[in-house]
Design a protein around this motif. Sequence first.
Motif, PDB file in Angstrom:
ATOM      1  N   GLU A 128     -19.108  10.729   9.760  1.00 33.70           N
ATOM      2  CA  GLU A 128     -18.006   9.764   9.691  1.00 33.70           C
ATOM      3  C   GLU A 128     -16.979  10.013  10.789  1.00 33.70           C
ATOM      4  OE1 GLU A 128     -14.932   7.850   6.412  1.00 33.70           O
ATOM      5  OE2 GLU A 128     -16.049   9.673   5.917  1.00 33.70           O
ATOM      6  N   ARG A 172     -27.800  -6.244   7.196  1.00 35.36           N
ATOM      7  CA  ARG A 172     -26.405  -5.968   6.829  1.00 35.36           C
ATOM      8  C   ARG A 172     -25.781  -4.799   7.584  1.00 35.36           C
ATOM      9  NH1 ARG A 172     -28.727  -7.643   1.913  1.00 35.36           N
ATOM     10  NH2 ARG A 172     -29.501  -5.542   1.478  1.00 35.36           N
ATOM     11  N   SER A 173     -26.597  -3.925   8.190  1.00 35.16           N
ATOM     12  CA  SER A 173     -26.039  -2.708   8.789  1.00 35.16           C
ATOM     13  C   SER A 173     -25.744  -2.836  10.285  1.00 35.16           C
ATOM     14  CB  SER A 173     -26.982  -1.525   8.554  1.00 35.16           C
ATOM     15  OG  SER A 173     -28.189  -1.684   9.289  1.00 35.16           O
ATOM     16  N   CYS A 174     -26.145  -3.948  10.897  1.00 36.00           N
ATOM     17  CA  CYS A 174     -25.842  -4.151  12.314  1.00 36.00           C
ATOM     18  C   CYS A 174     -25.759  -5.637  12.621  1.00 36.00           C
ATOM     19  CB  CYS A 174     -26.879  -3.480  13.213  1.00 36.00           C
ATOM     20  SG  CYS A 174     -28.484  -4.333  13.281  1.00 36.00           S
ATOM     21  N   ARG A 205     -27.172   2.274   5.431  1.00 35.61           N
ATOM     22  CA  ARG A 205     -26.487   1.291   4.588  1.00 35.61           C
ATOM     23  C   ARG A 205     -25.007   1.607   4.422  1.00 35.61           C
ATOM     24  NH1 ARG A 205     -31.009   0.038  -0.151  1.00 35.61           N
ATOM     25  NH2 ARG A 205     -32.827   0.578   1.112  1.00 35.61           N
ATOM     26  N   HIS A 206     -24.675   2.889   4.361  1.00 33.26           N
ATOM     27  CA  HIS A 206     -23.292   3.277   4.097  1.00 33.26           C
ATOM     28  C   HIS A 206     -22.403   3.175   5.341  1.00 33.26           C
ATOM     29  CE1 HIS A 206     -20.017   5.331   2.021  1.00 33.26           C
ATOM     30  NE2 HIS A 206     -19.891   6.123   3.078  1.00 33.26           N
ATOM     31  N   TYR A 207     -22.925   3.579   6.496  1.00 29.41           N
ATOM     32  CA  TYR A 207     -22.093   3.657   7.696  1.00 29.41           C
ATOM     33  C   TYR A 207     -22.177   2.414   8.573  1.00 29.41           C
ATOM     34  CZ  TYR A 207     -21.403   8.495   6.387  1.00 29.41           C
ATOM     35  OH  TYR A 207     -21.058   9.626   5.693  1.00 29.41           O
ATOM     36  N   GLY A 208     -23.246   1.638   8.449  1.00 32.17           N
ATOM     37  CA  GLY A 208     -23.339   0.422   9.229  1.00 32.17           C
ATOM     38  C   GLY A 208     -22.325  -0.605   8.749  1.00 32.17           C
ATOM     39  N   SER A 209     -21.431  -1.012   9.620  1.00 30.33           N
ATOM     40  CA  SER A 209     -20.377  -1.970   9.267  1.00 30.33           C
ATOM     41  C   SER A 209     -20.111  -2.865  10.473  1.00 30.33           C
ATOM     42  CB  SER A 209     -19.094  -1.226   8.850  1.00 30.33           C
ATOM     43  OG  SER A 209     -18.071  -2.133   8.490  1.00 30.33           O
ATOM     44  N   SER A 211     -18.768  -5.681  10.879  1.00 26.97           N
ATOM     45  CA  SER A 211     -17.430  -6.280  10.959  1.00 26.97           C
ATOM     46  C   SER A 211     -16.417  -5.317  11.562  1.00 26.97           C
ATOM     47  CB  SER A 211     -16.970  -6.723   9.565  1.00 26.97           C
ATOM     48  OG  SER A 211     -16.891  -5.619   8.684  1.00 26.97           O
ATOM     49  N   ASP A 212     -16.708  -4.005  11.478  1.00 31.95           N
ATOM     50  CA  ASP A 212     -15.844  -2.983  12.093  1.00 31.95           C
ATOM     51  C   ASP A 212     -16.390  -2.518  13.441  1.00 31.95           C
ATOM     52  OD1 ASP A 212     -14.079  -2.923   9.883  1.00 31.95           O
ATOM     53  OD2 ASP A 212     -15.418  -1.552   8.809  1.00 31.95           O
ATOM     54  N   HIS A 215     -22.463  -0.216  14.166  1.00 34.22           N
ATOM     55  CA  HIS A 215     -23.775  -0.804  13.918  1.00 34.22           C
ATOM     56  C   HIS A 215     -24.807   0.301  13.700  1.00 34.22           C
ATOM     57  CE1 HIS A 215     -22.071  -4.610  15.500  1.00 34.22           C
ATOM     58  NE2 HIS A 215     -21.412  -3.779  16.302  1.00 34.22           N
TER      59      HIS A 215
END
Length: 262
Positions: A128, A172-174, A205-209, A211-212, A215
Motif C-alpha cells: 500500500e 474492475r481492477s484496471c 481486487r483490493h488494490y486496483g482502483s 478511479s484513483d 491499476h
Amino acid sequence: MTYQLHQGTVPLLISMPHNGSEVAEEIALNMTDKGLSSQDTDWYKDRLYHFAKALGAYIIMPKYSRYVIDLNRDPNGVDLYPGANSTELCPTTAFDMTPLYLEGKAPDHNEVARRITQYWLPYHQALETTLNDIKAKFGCAVLLEAHSIKSVVPRFFDGQLPDFNFGTSEGRSCDPALLAMIEKLNFAPYSSISNGRFKGGYITRHYGSPSDNIHAVQLELSQRTYMEEESLEYCHNKAQQVIPKLNQLVCCLIEFARSRGK
C-alpha cells in the motif's frame, strides 16, 4: 524482514506474493514433509522477471512460503471463488490435497492471527505504501501481480491451463484501455486468456482502483513455459523463449502508466 522491496524508477510495482519458499522453524515442527517442501510455490519468479529491474520496476516479494500464509487471500477468510475448491488463508492441504500438517497440528485461530500480524500485514503495508508513493511521484501507479502455477491442477481447473492467464476482476481492477493494450500484444506461440479461470486474487481486487489511477493486473503464468513441472527445475531454454513476452508486457504496463501520469 519478511519481504524484500526493490525500489524502482518507473510507475510500475511487480508483486510476487507466492515466490517465497522458506518456513519458520516453529511452524516447520508441525508440518508434514509435503508442507516442508513448499511444493506449490510460484517458483523462480524473481529469476524470470530479473530483467524488470533494468527497466526500472519496483519489485516486492516475500521470504516465506504460501504454506505459512497466503498473502493473496483476504485476512477475513472471504472466498475469492465461491463454489470452487480453494485453499485457505493458512493452507492446510497442498494443491494435490495432501495434508501440510501433522495430525492435530494445523494452525488454530490464534496461530492464524499471529501469522497475519507477523507475515501478512507487513507485506500489505509495504504494498500500500509503495503504490501510494508511486502514485504521488508519477501521478499513476500500475501493479502487476506476478504468479505462476502448474499447467494441470485438477483441484482448480479441468484440463490444461492456457499459458498466459490475465485477471482484472472482470474489468474492475484496471482501466479497460490497459487490458485492451495487453490483449493486442503478440504472445504467440503461447496461448492467452483474460478473466478466465483466474480473475485476479485478493491483491489485484483490493488494490486496483482505476478511479484513483491505480491499476492492477494479475498474470498467472503456466509453469510449463519456463520450468520442468515435475522436477521443479528451472529450464533455461524454455525461460529464454518466454522472457521476451514478459518483457513486452512489462514495457506495455510502464507505457500505460506514463501515459496516465503527470
